[in-house]
Motif scaffolding. Structure first.
Motif, PDB file in Angstrom:
ATOM      1  N   ILE A 131       0.862  -1.181   0.000  1.00 16.95           N
ATOM      2  CA  ILE A 131       0.000   0.000   0.000  1.00 16.95           C
ATOM      3  C   ILE A 131       0.897   1.230   0.000  1.00 16.95           C
ATOM      4  CG2 ILE A 131      -1.833   1.246   1.220  1.00 16.95           C
ATOM      5  CD1 ILE A 131      -2.459  -1.543   2.558  1.00 16.95           C
ATOM      6  N   VAL A 132       0.800   2.019  -1.051  1.00 15.16           N
ATOM      7  CA  VAL A 132       1.642   3.212  -1.194  1.00 15.16           C
ATOM      8  C   VAL A 132       0.740   4.439  -1.206  1.00 15.16           C
ATOM      9  CG1 VAL A 132       3.315   4.439  -2.623  1.00 15.16           C
ATOM     10  CG2 VAL A 132       3.373   1.937  -2.501  1.00 15.16           C
ATOM     11  N   ARG A 133       1.005   5.350  -0.294  1.00 16.83           N
ATOM     12  CA  ARG A 133       0.295   6.630  -0.316  1.00 16.83           C
ATOM     13  C   ARG A 133       1.241   7.687  -0.853  1.00 16.83           C
ATOM     14  NH1 ARG A 133      -0.409   9.729   5.015  1.00 16.83           N
ATOM     15  NH2 ARG A 133       1.413  10.793   4.179  1.00 16.83           N
ATOM     16  N   ASP A 134       0.916   8.233  -2.031  1.00 19.26           N
ATOM     17  CA  ASP A 134       1.750   9.297  -2.567  1.00 19.26           C
ATOM     18  C   ASP A 134       1.084  10.640  -2.306  1.00 19.26           C
ATOM     19  OD1 ASP A 134      -0.229   9.642  -4.474  1.00 19.26           O
ATOM     20  OD2 ASP A 134       0.970   8.957  -6.168  1.00 19.26           O
ATOM     21  N   SER A 135       1.565  11.705  -2.940  1.00 16.79           N
ATOM     22  CA  SER A 135       1.041  13.044  -2.659  1.00 16.79           C
ATOM     23  C   SER A 135      -0.378  13.241  -3.168  1.00 16.79           C
ATOM     24  CB  SER A 135       1.955  14.105  -3.295  1.00 16.79           C
ATOM     25  OG  SER A 135       1.983  13.951  -4.705  1.00 16.79           O
ATOM     26  N   ASN A 136      -0.874  12.281  -3.945  1.00 16.92           N
ATOM     27  CA  ASN A 136      -2.182  12.454  -4.577  1.00 16.92           C
ATOM     28  C   ASN A 136      -3.237  11.475  -4.098  1.00 16.92           C
ATOM     29  OD1 ASN A 136      -3.795  13.866  -6.527  1.00 16.92           O
ATOM     30  ND2 ASN A 136      -3.679  12.048  -7.830  1.00 16.92           N
ATOM     31  N   ARG A 137      -2.837  10.217  -3.863  1.00 21.09           N
ATOM     32  CA  ARG A 137      -3.831   9.212  -3.511  1.00 21.09           C
ATOM     33  C   ARG A 137      -3.154   7.947  -2.980  1.00 21.09           C
ATOM     34  NH1 ARG A 137      -7.352   6.641  -7.676  1.00 21.09           N
ATOM     35  NH2 ARG A 137      -7.339   5.039  -6.074  1.00 21.09           N
ATOM     36  N   PHE A 138      -3.971   6.945  -2.655  1.00 19.19           N
ATOM     37  CA  PHE A 138      -3.468   5.634  -2.246  1.00 19.19           C
ATOM     38  C   PHE A 138      -3.410   4.704  -3.452  1.00 19.19           C
ATOM     39  CE2 PHE A 138      -4.235   6.882   2.089  1.00 19.19           C
ATOM     40  CZ  PHE A 138      -3.372   6.094   2.830  1.00 19.19           C
ATOM     41  N   HIS A 139      -2.387   3.858  -3.440  1.00 15.56           N
ATOM     42  CA  HIS A 139      -2.252   2.795  -4.444  1.00 15.56           C
ATOM     43  C   HIS A 139      -2.188   1.473  -3.676  1.00 15.56           C
ATOM     44  CE1 HIS A 139      -1.068   5.692  -7.667  1.00 15.56           C
ATOM     45  NE2 HIS A 139      -0.610   6.364  -6.621  1.00 15.56           N
ATOM     46  N   HIS A 140      -3.142   0.599  -3.921  1.00 19.68           N
ATOM     47  CA  HIS A 140      -3.142  -0.723  -3.294  1.00 19.68           C
ATOM     48  C   HIS A 140      -2.669  -1.736  -4.342  1.00 19.68           C
ATOM     49  CE1 HIS A 140      -5.502   0.305   0.426  1.00 19.68           C
ATOM     50  NE2 HIS A 140      -5.785   1.348  -0.338  1.00 19.68           N
ATOM     51  N   PHE A 141      -1.394  -2.154  -4.225  1.00 20.65           N
ATOM     52  CA  PHE A 141      -0.823  -3.118  -5.165  1.00 20.65           C
ATOM     53  C   PHE A 141      -1.043  -4.535  -4.629  1.00 20.65           C
ATOM     54  CE2 PHE A 141       1.684   0.762  -5.634  1.00 20.65           C
ATOM     55  CZ  PHE A 141       1.722   0.932  -7.012  1.00 20.65           C
ATOM     56  N   LYS A 142      -1.603  -5.375  -5.477  1.00 23.15           N
ATOM     57  CA  LYS A 142      -1.834  -6.764  -5.061  1.00 23.15           C
ATOM     58  C   LYS A 142      -1.933  -7.647  -6.302  1.00 23.15           C
ATOM     59  CE  LYS A 142      -4.689  -9.524  -1.932  1.00 23.15           C
ATOM     60  NZ  LYS A 142      -5.883  -9.526  -1.038  1.00 23.15           N
ATOM     61  N   ASP A 143      -1.207  -8.768  -6.267  1.00 22.40           N
ATOM     62  CA  ASP A 143      -1.249  -9.754  -7.357  1.00 22.40           C
ATOM     63  C   ASP A 143      -0.970  -9.120  -8.719  1.00 22.40           C
ATOM     64  OD1 ASP A 143      -1.930 -11.720  -5.487  1.00 22.40           O
ATOM     65  OD2 ASP A 143      -4.075 -11.290  -5.701  1.00 22.40           O
ATOM     66  N   GLY A 144      -0.065  -8.136  -8.742  1.00 20.29           N
ATOM     67  CA  GLY A 144       0.334  -7.548 -10.015  1.00 20.29           C
ATOM     68  C   GLY A 144      -0.585  -6.465 -10.536  1.00 20.29           C
ATOM     69  N   HIS A 145      -1.528  -6.009  -9.744  1.00 21.54           N
ATOM     70  CA  HIS A 145      -2.459  -4.960 -10.164  1.00 21.54           C
ATOM     71  C   HIS A 145      -2.480  -3.831  -9.130  1.00 21.54           C
ATOM     72  CE1 HIS A 145      -4.048  -7.591 -13.310  1.00 21.54           C
ATOM     73  NE2 HIS A 145      -4.071  -8.567 -12.402  1.00 21.54           N
ATOM     74  N   CYS A 146      -2.953  -2.642  -9.568  1.00 17.24           N
ATOM     75  CA  CYS A 146      -3.071  -1.504  -8.654  1.00 17.24           C
ATOM     76  C   CYS A 146      -4.512  -1.002  -8.644  1.00 17.24           C
ATOM     77  CB  CYS A 146      -2.136  -0.363  -9.066  1.00 17.24           C
ATOM     78  SG  CYS A 146      -2.248   1.082  -7.968  1.00 17.24           S
ATOM     79  N   SER A 147      -4.954  -0.567  -7.475  1.00 16.90           N
ATOM     80  CA  SER A 147      -6.337  -0.104  -7.309  1.00 16.90           C
ATOM     81  C   SER A 147      -6.643   1.151  -8.115  1.00 16.90           C
ATOM     82  CB  SER A 147      -6.611   0.179  -5.828  1.00 16.90           C
ATOM     83  OG  SER A 147      -5.730   1.192  -5.340  1.00 16.90           O
ATOM     84  N   CYS A 148      -5.610   1.903  -8.525  1.00 12.97           N
ATOM     85  CA  CYS A 148      -5.849   3.151  -9.258  1.00 12.97           C
ATOM     86  C   CYS A 148      -6.152   2.918 -10.727  1.00 12.97           C
ATOM     87  CB  CYS A 148      -4.654   4.092  -9.121  1.00 12.97           C
ATOM     88  SG  CYS A 148      -3.224   3.623 -10.130  1.00 12.97           S
ATOM     89  N   GLY A 149      -5.986   1.657 -11.193  1.00 12.06           N
ATOM     90  CA  GLY A 149      -6.232   1.377 -12.602  1.00 12.06           C
ATOM     91  C   GLY A 149      -5.239   2.069 -13.516  1.00 12.06           C
ATOM     92  N   ASP A 150      -4.065   2.382 -12.996  1.00  7.48           N
ATOM     93  CA  ASP A 150      -2.989   3.055 -13.737  1.00  7.48           C
ATOM     94  C   ASP A 150      -3.323   4.490 -14.132  1.00  7.48           C
ATOM     95  OD1 ASP A 150      -1.500   0.767 -13.504  1.00  7.48           O
ATOM     96  OD2 ASP A 150      -1.987   0.007 -15.492  1.00  7.48           O
ATOM     97  N   PHE A 151      -4.285   5.096 -13.435  1.00  6.75           N
ATOM     98  CA  PHE A 151      -4.596   6.511 -13.651  1.00  6.75           C
ATOM     99  C   PHE A 151      -4.397   7.245 -12.330  1.00  6.75           C
ATOM    100  CE2 PHE A 151      -6.883   4.438 -17.081  1.00  6.75           C
ATOM    101  CZ  PHE A 151      -6.656   5.276 -18.154  1.00  6.75           C
ATOM    102  N   TRP A 152      -3.296   7.976 -12.262  1.00  9.96           N
ATOM    103  CA  TRP A 152      -3.054   8.720 -11.036  1.00  9.96           C
ATOM    104  C   TRP A 152      -2.400  10.001 -11.358  1.00  9.96           C
ATOM    105  CZ3 TRP A 152       0.279   5.281 -13.004  1.00  9.96           C
ATOM    106  CH2 TRP A 152       1.660   5.531 -12.935  1.00  9.96           C
TER     107      TRP A 152
END
Length: 747
Positions: A726-747
């Protein structure tokens, strides 16, 4: 009974200083009841009820006509040390039939009950009064005001008017502050008209109250009208109008009033300084800040008055001169909890979360300094920013211990902490348990849901907020629009932007426009986003153009990206992040001449990329890593580098390819590989893998946006390590799991 024989030791002094009997003749024959009533009043006013109560018992033990009358109880009731004492005196007066016929006794009971917050008992006594004069109404009104019963106070004032009782200066001055608590500008105007109608508008006390209320309600023109119409002004008058100017952000007007104050012969006090310091900070006037500091030093307030010192620290911090704030703090002979809180907040406001936490550690070492509300409000955001969940949880425990966990400001900071540390369930649980009568908790949880990409849940919570009768503010709509942007809810976002203006009469500010531009651009509606920016009624700032540039990068629209970047280079020429975005965009579509052009711009202006850092908390210790070569290598540096090399080899074997477009430096490919592999988030991930059990989730916090190459690499790392990252950057959270990210590659 001779007066001298009835007076206990020290009674002469009490009587004389209280003004009850200034020339007591020891040989004078004084009626027993008069003497005892006089002594009771004297002892009560001298805050010595313990000496008055025996006299009351003495009177009660005597036979008629030496019995209590309507003058025996009032002063003693007013000095009652507790609600129980007041109730006992009330019962005694009732038995003797001295309540209803005596307006003094009834008025004293109203005062006493309201002093102890016993509203219903005060109302009962007030309603049973056979005669209610203006002081009785004022007693009830002022008591309700002291207990923050604003709506009831206004209702009682309406009842007073309805019964034809004409109020005085105390009446108007008691009701006016309730206008602020209710946020009711119309009521303030009504009270002003009432004062004019009853000839009270020229009274200094009333005029000062009007200026103060108008200023706090943002009605500066009305405040200035009252001010200019006054025949005489005192220190309170000047302080009120200067404060009103400051609260409306009218820096020049506040300074002009200060000059007028000095020219009128009225000497400023510390409250004047506090308002001026805040106004100067809002205006960003560093020169005036130094002048004010010098003025404070000439008056000796910097060493004699801790409030003045705190104000100067706060002023410098808000002017982003944290070094001057620290010097002022260090020069203060004594620092209290407010001093430390102000300094900690200053570091946090200037993006120095680590330093803010360090200062809190220094504060804890000082004996006698206890954490207060401001401590939690200043330190918790620093823990949120760093992702220091364990340390934040310890502060949560401390807030429970001292009873501040139910405070709305502390509670809001705790909700924000858990949400920003990826603990949404805990944030929601805390939200459900705390008072939710203000917008703070709602805004915090809606924002938390939004940055995690839970847009639908954020919108559901907003509907619930409306159902519970909480009026949203401009921050609420910033959170809502951001949630819609992250979740791709474009139609709902458009609707909220309209509702904000039409239903709630909120004028959009730059943040709202930035959210809209980001939402439209992120959804691929670049032309609409561009037209939206072009038609803004205010000048687009760097956040608005930055949102468009980010969208152009995602969708590969180089031409529109050039327009956005040109505006950004003019608005914020020293922000190297925009150059990096433009360079990445050119590289993504293979326009290497554009990449070279942007890099040349960076070199000519001698710009340095903002140092990226990432933090991870392991075993209650926060470890911070910076991109590139570390100034002070981490104790596990060799192990981290070995783990990074191992991870790189493994993710390459499953398809990862390095994207060198995210390296701005003009160096060889192997050096670019080294730079990418030493980005701060990868260092933190490697450290976490080494120091936590296998398959344990990792929580990483980054000060900048995650770069595209690290985003891609982290997806592969989550796959090969079977960990959720789980990575929180300056804009939002990214939940990486099983090779995918919750942001859908739009951040």
């Amino acid at each position: 009974m001779r007066a001298s024989s009835a007076l206990p030791r020290g009674a002469h002094a009490v009587l004389i200083t209280s003004g009850q009997l200034r020339h007591l003749d020891p040989l004078l024959q004084v009626p027993p009841l008069l003497l005892n009533n006089t002594l009771i009043a004297a002892f009560s006013r001298a805050a010595l009820p313990r000496l008055a109560f025996p006299l009351l018992r003495h009177i009660l033990s005597c036979a008629y006509p030496f019995r209590p009358d309507g003058f025996t109880f009032p002063s003693l009731i007013r000095a009652a040390p507790s609600n129980a004492s007041a109730a006992q005196l009330h019962a005694c007066a009732l038995r003797l039939g001295l309540v209803r016929p005596s307006v003094f006794t009834s008025g004293s009971l109203v005062h006493a009950y309201l002093r102890f917050g016993r509203i219903s008992e005060a109302y009962k006594v007030f309603d049973e009064m056979s005669e209610r004069d203006v002081p009785a109404w004022n007693a009830m009104l002022s008591g309700l005001c002291r207990n923050a019963r604003a709506a009831e106070a206004v209702g009682l004032f309406g009842r007073m008017v309805g019964e034809g009782v004409a109020g005085d200066t105390v009446t108007v001055s008691s009701v006016l502050p309730m206008c602020v608590l209710l946020g009711d500008q119309v009521l303030a105007l009504v009270m002003h008209v009432y004062a004019v109608k009853h000839g009270l508008d020229k009274e200094l006390f009333v005029c000062n109250a009007l200026i103060d209320v108008y200023g706090k309600l943002g009605m500066l023109e009305e405040a200035q009208c009252v001010f200019h119409g006054m025949e005489c002004r005192d220190l309170v008058t000047w302080n009120s109008i200067i404060s009103g100017c400051e609260q409306r952000g009218q820096t020049a007007a506040a300074l002009k009033m200060f000059q007028g104050m000095r020219g009128s012969g009225v000497s400023p006090d510390v409250l004047t300084l506090v308002s001026l310091a805040s106004a100067i900070a809002q205006g960003g006037d560093g020169r005036s800040a130094k002048s004010l500091h010098c003025y404070v030093m000439r008056r000796g307030w910097d060493v004699d008055d801790i409030i003045a010192g705190n104000a100067i620290v706060d002023m410098y911090a808000k002017l982003s001169n944290i070094e001057a704030a620290q010097r002022m703090f260090d020069s203060m002979p004594v620092q209290d909890s407010v001093s430390w809180n102000t300094l900690i907040t200053g570091y946090m406001q200037n993006g120095l979360a680590n330093e803010a936490v360090e200062r809190y550690g220094h504060m804890q070492k000082h004996e006698g300094l206890k954490a207060i509300q401001g401590t939690f409000v200043s330190v918790l955001p620093a823990y949120s920013h760093l992702g220091a969940l364990q340390q934040g949880m310890r502060m949560h425990a401390l807030s429970i211990k001292i009873g501040l966990n139910v405070d709305v400001y502390v509670g809001t900071c705790l909700i924000d902490l858990y949400a920003k540390c990826g603990k949404l369930a805990e944030a929601m649980l805390l939200f459900e348990k705390m008072p939710r009568r203000s917008t703070g908790p709602w805004n915090a949880i809606i924002s938390g849901l939004g940055v995690h990409g839970h847009g639908a849940e954020a919108l559901t919570l907003f509907s619930r907020m409306q159902q519970e009768g909480i009026k949203p503010d401009h921050v609420t709509f910033v959170s809502l629009l951001a949630a819609c942007s992250h979740a791709g809810l474009v139609d709902q976002g458009r609707s909220f932007f309209d509702v904000m203006q039409v239903t709630y009469d909120i004028v959009p500010i730059a943040k709202h426009y930035a959210c809209m531009a980001d939402m439209l651009g992120r959804a691929g509606q670049l032309d609409e986003a561009f037209n939206f920016i072009q038609n803004m009624p205010i000048k687009p700032d760097s956040a608005v153009w930055g949102a468009l540039l980010g969208a152009c990068r995602i969708h590969g629209n180089v031409e529109m990206g050039k327009v956005a970047s040109q505006n950004l280079f003019e608005l914020d020429p020293e922000n190297v992040g925009y150059y990096v975005l433009m360079s990445n965009m050119y590289a993504k579509v293979g326009k290497w001449d554009g990449v070279d052009e942007v890099r040349s711009l960076v070199r000519r202006q001698n710009l340095q990329k903002t140092p990226g850092w990432s933090s991870i908390e392991v075993k209650r210790s926060v470890n911070v890593f910076y991109s590139g070569n570390q100034t002070e290598p981490h104790p596990q540096h060799e192990e981290i580098q070995a783990e990074l090399r191992s991870l790189l080899a493994k993710i390459r074997s499953v398809g990862y390819v390095s994207d060198y477009s995210f390296v701005l430096q003009d160096v060889e490919d192997d050096e670019k590989e080294h730079i990418l592999n030493n980005h701060s988030e990868r260092l933190a991930i490697a450290f976490g893998i080494i120091n936590t059990p296998s398959r344990t989730p990792l929580h990483i916090y980054k000060n900048l946006r995650v770069c595209g190459d690290c985003h891609n690499a982290t997806k592969y790392i989550s796959q090969i390590t079977e960990r959720e990252i789980i990575v929180r950057d300056s804009n939002r959270f990214h939940h990486f799991k099983d090779g995918h990210c919750s942001c859908g590659d739009f951040w």
